[in-house]
Write an enzyme that holds these catalytic residues in place. Structure first.
Site, PDB file in Angstrom:
ATOM      1  N   ASP A   1       0.819  -1.217   0.000  1.00  0.00           N
ATOM      2  CA  ASP A   1       0.000   0.000   0.000  1.00  0.00           C
ATOM      3  C   ASP A   1       0.850   1.263   0.000  1.00  0.00           C
ATOM      4  O   ASP A   1       0.330   2.372  -0.070  1.00  0.00           O
ATOM      5  CB  ASP A   1      -1.013   0.012   1.151  1.00  0.00           C
ATOM      6  CG  ASP A   1      -0.410   0.263   2.525  1.00  0.00           C
ATOM      7  OD1 ASP A   1       0.831   0.410   2.627  1.00  0.00           O
ATOM      8  OD2 ASP A   1      -1.164   0.301   3.506  1.00  0.00           O
TER       9      ASP A   1
ATOM     10  N   SER B   1       4.463  -6.346   7.669  1.00  0.00           N
ATOM     11  CA  SER B   1       4.660  -4.965   8.092  1.00  0.00           C
ATOM     12  C   SER B   1       5.919  -4.885   8.950  1.00  0.00           C
ATOM     13  O   SER B   1       6.197  -5.793   9.732  1.00  0.00           O
ATOM     14  CB  SER B   1       3.462  -4.459   8.899  1.00  0.00           C
ATOM     15  OG  SER B   1       2.261  -4.530   8.145  1.00  0.00           O
TER      16      SER B   1
END
Length: 297
Positions: free
Chosen positions: A24, A162
């Protein structure tokens, strides 16, 4: 000697699979590019399909891509009036002028088939995101949203990565900082472990939410990282988790990544609502990766 080299090459490619890769933070973000390179180096047939620019925090938003009238992030593509594009010298690097989920959708349905003779992706990965995706953040994360789409809508096992060390960086940053290389190595190690465990890689409608701790101190060495089975949301009103490390309640992700010792949280997520998956699905993952997980001190 030639025969031995050929055999080694063949053995090294046994577990190589087709991987669709999104994020993203944008197609030209360094964390993503480093991970892409690590997957290729591991022998995987990897195609990147990510937003033309940073689209963090857009969750599961989805919209048809529009013509790109300005340069992509970090001037990584010229204005083209096209909705999608690629790096012509490295065509496995693709951008989609829309949301992370849309990028994953286009990667699966439109972009990757030409690389794989219309064979489907065998695994979907997203990230590593620049910054954490813990607990409530999961529901707003485009990194997670794209992985959830792959799992729920296309039935492709998916992993969202992440990294807690933040700070966006362009794809052509030199020298490549340790944090980007370490995250790529550790994420690739988990991918290889999932693949080595055999198909089906994950239960249906499940994704793995993986958070890597800050790259500092001893955690600048990828070999120091250890994986811990965790959960996404609070377990106050939840059913029991799979039994692990002497408890039927798995630790929260923030507890894992905040513990001294380079611990990576690996949560088995439910792709239907982005919360922690049921104990039976946790057990499948735990048993398949039983040699990978450790306990917190």
């Amino acid at each position: 000697m030639r025969t031995q080299l050929l055999l080694a090459a063949l053995l090294g490619s046994v577990n190589a699979i087709r991987i669709i890769h999104a994020n993203d933070d944008g197609w030209a973000e360094l964390y993503t590019r480093s991970f892409h390179e690590a997957l290729l180096a591991a022998g995987h047939d990897t195609v990147l399909s990510a937003p033309a620019e940073n689209k963090s925090g857009t969750g599961s938003s989805d919209a048809e891509p529009s013509p790109r009238t300005t340069a992509c992030q970090y001037n990584s593509c010229a204005p083209s009036n096209a909705p999608i594009g690629r790096n012509e010298s490295s065509p496995r690097l693709n951008w989609v002028n829309s949301f992370p989920l849309t990028s994953m959708r286009y990667g699966i349905d439109v972009i990757s088939p030409s690389f794989w003779n219309n064979e489907p992706a065998e695994l979907a990965v997203s990230g590593p995101n620049v910054g954490s995706n813990l607990y409530a953040q999961v529901h707003f994360s485009g990194t997670v949203g794209s992985a959830v789409f792959a799992s729920k809508e296309r039935k492709i096992p998916a992993i969202a990565f992440s990294g807690l060390t933040g700070g966006t960086l362009a794809w052509n940053t030199t020298p490549v900082p340790t944090r980007s290389l370490v995250y790529a190595q550790v994420a690739s190690k988990l991918v290889d472990a999932v693949v080595a465990a055999g198909k089906p890689y994950l239960p249906e409608d499940v994704f793995l939410n993986v958070n890597l701790p800050k790259v500092e101190g001893e955690c600048t060495d990828a070999s120091k990282y250890k994986f811990v089975l965790s959960r996404i949301n609070l377990g106050v009103f939840s059913q029991k988790d799979v039994a692990q490390c002497g408890s039927d309640r798995l630790p929260m992700e923030a507890v894992v990544t905040g513990t001294k010792g380079c611990y990576v949280s690996v949560s088995v997520g439910d792709a239907n609502d982005k919360t922690t998956a049921s104990a039976d699905k946790q057990k499948i993952v735990r048993d398949k990766l039983q040699g990978l997980f450790t306990c917190l001190p």
